[in-house]
Design a protein around this motif. Structure first.
Motif, PDB file in Angstrom:
ATOM      1  N   ARG A   1      -9.723  42.866  31.070  1.00 26.51           N
ATOM      2  CA  ARG A   1     -11.084  43.150  30.596  1.00 26.51           C
ATOM      3  C   ARG A   1     -11.407  42.332  29.354  1.00 26.51           C
ATOM      4  O   ARG A   1     -12.520  41.797  29.215  1.00 26.51           O
ATOM      5  CB  ARG A   1     -11.226  44.637  30.306  1.00 26.51           C
ATOM      6  CG  ARG A   1     -12.609  45.012  29.747  1.00 26.51           C
ATOM      7  CD  ARG A   1     -12.658  46.479  29.382  1.00 26.51           C
ATOM      8  NE  ARG A   1     -12.846  47.320  30.547  1.00 26.51           N
ATOM      9  CZ  ARG A   1     -12.825  48.648  30.503  1.00 26.51           C
ATOM     10  NH1 ARG A   1     -12.584  49.271  29.360  1.00 26.51           N
ATOM     11  NH2 ARG A   1     -13.022  49.357  31.596  1.00 26.51           N
TER      12      ARG A   1
ATOM     13  N   TRP B   1     -14.252  42.171  32.850  1.00 24.57           N
ATOM     14  CA  TRP B   1     -14.214  43.175  33.917  1.00 24.57           C
ATOM     15  C   TRP B   1     -12.778  43.551  34.240  1.00 24.57           C
ATOM     16  O   TRP B   1     -11.858  42.814  33.887  1.00 24.57           O
ATOM     17  CB  TRP B   1     -14.981  42.687  35.155  1.00 24.57           C
ATOM     18  CG  TRP B   1     -14.413  41.481  35.821  1.00 24.57           C
ATOM     19  CD1 TRP B   1     -14.542  40.176  35.448  1.00 24.57           C
ATOM     20  CD2 TRP B   1     -13.596  41.474  36.987  1.00 24.57           C
ATOM     21  NE1 TRP B   1     -13.864  39.357  36.296  1.00 24.57           N
ATOM     22  CE2 TRP B   1     -13.264  40.128  37.255  1.00 24.57           C
ATOM     23  CE3 TRP B   1     -13.109  42.487  37.828  1.00 24.57           C
ATOM     24  CZ2 TRP B   1     -12.476  39.745  38.333  1.00 24.57           C
ATOM     25  CZ3 TRP B   1     -12.308  42.103  38.917  1.00 24.57           C
ATOM     26  CH2 TRP B   1     -12.012  40.753  39.147  1.00 24.57           C
ATOM     27  N   PRO B   2     -12.572  44.728  34.820  1.00 22.98           N
ATOM     28  CA  PRO B   2     -13.588  45.665  35.340  1.00 22.98           C
ATOM     29  C   PRO B   2     -14.321  46.386  34.212  1.00 22.98           C
ATOM     30  O   PRO B   2     -13.705  46.825  33.239  1.00 22.98           O
ATOM     31  CB  PRO B   2     -12.767  46.644  36.176  1.00 22.98           C
ATOM     32  CG  PRO B   2     -11.410  46.636  35.546  1.00 22.98           C
ATOM     33  CD  PRO B   2     -11.196  45.246  35.073  1.00 22.98           C
ATOM     34  N   LYS B   3     -15.635  46.508  34.346  1.00 31.54           N
ATOM     35  CA  LYS B   3     -16.422  47.181  33.326  1.00 31.54           C
ATOM     36  C   LYS B   3     -16.404  48.699  33.518  1.00 31.54           C
ATOM     37  O   LYS B   3     -16.343  49.444  32.532  1.00 31.54           O
ATOM     38  CB  LYS B   3     -17.865  46.667  33.363  1.00 31.54           C
ATOM     39  CG  LYS B   3     -18.000  45.207  32.940  1.00 31.54           C
ATOM     40  CD  LYS B   3     -19.453  44.758  32.964  1.00 31.54           C
ATOM     41  CE  LYS B   3     -19.574  43.310  32.504  1.00 31.54           C
ATOM     42  NZ  LYS B   3     -20.976  42.838  32.522  1.00 31.54           N
TER      43      LYS B   3
END
Length: 320
Positions: free
Chosen positions: A242, A247-249
């Motif tokens: 991240r 991401w992943p958000k």
């Protein structure tokens, strides 16, 4: 075997094979690089590399010609999907052709996978090393696992000595995410579990392992798990990914034990469900385990180039 004059690498335009070609040339080794379909990568102009377009399973004469003077074979060519027919046509027939064509003095280095282990016979927190039980190829959890097990059996039957390099989840430029974290529900990532080591290996580290094996005498049929020294937990992997990519958000964390209980409730209909809703696949991919690489380092030496976070950053930047 004496001094090696040539090294063959099959699947040489693939993710692992191409990295192995680069690693071999960095050591000054001459390479016979076989490929079937993919366009040639950046190493194509290197005069120390003989690129041979050949279908391993369909062109025995072409393969035999390419084998001339080869002192070792790194066999990386294989189907990577879940199609059993494709594994039979490509992975298994290709392996049989390599074993038939390779000179008796040529060292065989098979790129296998830690998928061969039977995690249904392990429990959370266990160590998964080379002594762990293997799956039965006739009742394996998926076609890929069955093919890797049968590849290994083929090598055992054909050679008294060979390397079985059981690679972990390979990452690198263009492949920074993996299937060992959970699954996506639209933009939401359902992360199953936070603990346990991720059995990762950077593609450059795996390439180094393969070249070391090609240059070393195995002790009979020698299987080693190829894994990085620095193996992150799922929580550490997510935080690093991240930070570097954004991401992943959206993440929904689910404890492994809770998800396992849910999957067991679905067992009557599991034949119609995707992988992480089926217990054997869930346990193989996401059960929190410890993955030592002690046998690898004892047999072949070497070490990571850098920490996990640094190697992930290199991968995100696209650096090989």
């Amino acid at each position: 075997m004496g001094e090696m004059t040539r090294l063959m690498i099959t699947g040489a335009t693939g993710f692992v094979g191409s990295a192995a070609v680069r690693a071999a040339r960095a050591r000054g080794l001459k390479v016979v690089a076989t490929y079937r379909k993919q366009p040639l990568p950046e190493w194509a102009g290197d005069t120390g590399i003989l690129a041979v377009k050949v279908d391993l399973a369909q062109d025995p004469a072409g393969l035999a010609s390419a084998m001339e003077g080869v002192g070792a074979v790194i066999h990386a060519a294989a189907h990577l999907g879940g199609d059993a027919a494709a594994h039979k046509a490509d992975t298994l027939r290709g392996t049989a052709a390599i074993l038939d064509a390779a000179p008796g003095t040529a060292r065989i280095v098979l790129v296998s996978s830690i998928a061969v282990y039977d995690t249904m016979r392990l429990t959370p927190g266990d160590r998964l090393d080379e002594s762990a039980p293997l799956e039965d190829p006739d009742h394996a959890r998926d076609a890929y696992t069955a093919a890797k097990l049968r590849q290994e059996d083929m090598v055992r039957s054909a050679r008294p000595e060979a390397w079985l390099i059981r690679a972990g989840a390979v990452y690198g430029p263009g492949r920074t995410w993996n299937a060992l974290m959970g699954f996506w529900a639209s933009k939401l990532h359902v992360q199953i579990g936070q603990t346990g080591e991720l059995p990762l290996i950077h593609v450059d580290h795996l390439a180094d392992v393969l070249i070391r094996a090609a240059l070393a005498e195995p002790d009979g049929i020698q299987a080693v798990n190829a894994l990085d020294d620095d193996r992150p937990s799922r929580a550490r992997f997510q935080a690093a990914h991240r930070r570097l990519t954004g991401w992943p958000k959206l993440v929904l964390p689910v404890p492994f034990g809770l998800w396992l209980g849910f999957v067991r409730l679905l067992k009557p209909v599991s034949a119609r469900l995707p992988g992480l809703f089926v217990e054997p696949i869930l346990r193989a991919r996401l059960m929190p385990l410890v993955y030592p690489n002690t046998a690898l380092r004892h047999a072949l030496g070497g070490k990571d180039i850098d920490s996990f976070e640094a190697m992930l950053a290199r991968s995100v930047r696209g650096a090989a």
